[in-house]
Write an enzyme that holds these catalytic residues in place. Structure first.
Site, PDB file in Angstrom:
ATOM      1  N   SER A  59       0.960  -1.190   0.075  1.00 49.55           N
ATOM      2  CA  SER A  59       0.006  -0.028   0.096  1.00 49.55           C
ATOM      3  C   SER A  59       0.833   1.391  -0.065  1.00 49.55           C
ATOM      4  O   SER A  59       2.193   1.207   0.409  1.00 49.55           O
ATOM      5  CB  SER A  59      -0.932   0.081   1.228  1.00 49.55           C
ATOM      6  OG  SER A  59      -1.462   1.251   1.436  1.00 49.55           O
ATOM      7  N   TYR A  69      -2.371   0.433  10.412  1.00 51.19           N
ATOM      8  CA  TYR A  69      -2.220  -0.161   9.434  1.00 51.19           C
ATOM      9  C   TYR A  69      -0.576   0.380   8.622  1.00 51.19           C
ATOM     10  O   TYR A  69      -0.056  -0.517   7.996  1.00 51.19           O
ATOM     11  CB  TYR A  69      -3.075   0.546   8.364  1.00 51.19           C
ATOM     12  CG  TYR A  69      -3.415   0.030   7.201  1.00 51.19           C
ATOM     13  CD1 TYR A  69      -3.329  -1.419   6.780  1.00 51.19           C
ATOM     14  CD2 TYR A  69      -3.294   0.847   5.894  1.00 51.19           C
ATOM     15  CE1 TYR A  69      -3.505  -1.896   5.471  1.00 51.19           C
ATOM     16  CE2 TYR A  69      -3.466   0.547   4.651  1.00 51.19           C
ATOM     17  CZ  TYR A  69      -3.614  -1.005   4.387  1.00 51.19           C
ATOM     18  OH  TYR A  69      -3.678  -1.249   3.206  1.00 51.19           O
TER      19      TYR A  69
HETATM   20  C1  8X3 Z   1      -4.717   1.593   0.962  1.00 52.07           C
HETATM   21  C2  8X3 Z   1      -4.340   2.989   1.117  1.00 52.07           C
HETATM   22  O1  8X3 Z   1      -4.472   5.454   1.537  1.00 52.07           O
HETATM   23  O2  8X3 Z   1      -6.206   4.032   2.736  1.00 52.07           O
HETATM   24  O3  8X3 Z   1      -4.035   0.778   1.155  1.00 52.07           O
HETATM   25  O4  8X3 Z   1      -3.929   3.766   3.393  1.00 52.07           O
HETATM   26  S1  8X3 Z   1      -4.867   3.942   2.112  1.00 52.07           S
END
Ligand code: 8X3
Length: 254
Positions: free
Chosen positions: A139, A152
């Protein structure tokens, strides 16, 4: 793009029941690849499996025993030359001060250890093949931290690090290691899951964005990367919609 003349090709795609994974499985089969579509949910895999060339495998990538069973199944069915680690996900948008450790744990488990389990299981097969490819979908969150993104970010930075080390380690085994880093992609499930089912909040993420990326756009990039001649390694491919010039700069039309 230049196409290889090596055929037939065969890939395993994780997280294949929806979004980027499903689109990738679909895209590769249209080019004549055999695709092992791996996902946890049988009912979601069923419709995908109706497509010729797709072999469904029910497997939770975080469970090493299920991964070992998937390896056996793939081996018996002729093996693969390409592993596409796409399974992953985000949970929560809390700031660091309030983040839930259980969310962080889940994200590390599915994004980092899930990829690790698959790579460790399939690396002997890919080495033996002689021209293996491992493509991991991380990502833009793997290279840029943002407010509310820490859990994340931490998981994706981890998966990004794993991918970088792996590229160095496997070059001598002629395995190319590709990382695709998508930005804003409007998929059915990613944001809804992250926002714990709050559909309105999930829709607001893409509000006014004229053309966010679609799963099919990323599938196109993945297909391009893995069909290049094997000596061509796209180390890292950052893919964003034009409207998302950076993590913090999104053009919205009201
Ligand atoms: C998803 C992209 O911008 O939500 O992997 O982190 S973001």
């Amino acid at each position: 793009m230049i196409q290889t003349d090596v055929s037939p090709r065969s890939a395993l795609v994780t997280g294949a029941s929806s979004g980027i994974g499903a689109a990738t499985a679909h895209r590769l089969t249209t080019e004549g690849w055999r695709v092992f579509a791996v996902a946890r949910r049988a009912e979601k895999l069923e419709s995908l499996a109706e497509q010729e060339g797709i072999i469904p495998i029910i497997c939770d990538v975080t469970d090493p025993e299920q991964v070992a069973a998937a390896l056996e199944e793939v081996t018996a069915a002729g093996g693969i030359d390409t592993l596409i680690n796409n399974a992953g996900g985000a949970l929560g948008i809390d700031p660091v001060a309030e983040g839930r450790p259980e969310d962080w744990r889940w994200m590390y488990e599915v994004n980092v250890l899930g990829a690790l389990n698959m790579i460790q299981a399939f690396i002997p097969m890919l080495r033996a093949h002689g021209e293996g490819t491992i493509l991991t979908v991380t990502s833009t969150a793997a290279i840029t931290a943002y407010e509310g993104g820490a859990g994340y970010n931490a998981a994706k930075f981890g998966e990004h690090a794993l991918t970088g080390a792996l590229r160095l380690e496997e070059a001598e085994h002629n395995i190319r290691v590709i990382e695709v880093l998508p930005g804003m992609v409007a998929t059915e499930e990613f944001t809804a899951k992250r926002l714990r089912g709050d559909v309105a909040a999930a829709q607001a993420v893409y509000r006014g964005v004229k053309r966010p990326l679609l799963a099919e756009d990323i599938a196109e990039v993945i297909a391009g990367a893995v069909t290049l001649p094997h000596h061509v390694n796209l180390d890292q491919v950052v893919v964003r919609p034009v409207a998302q010039a950076a993590q913090h700069k999104v053009i919205r039309e009201e």
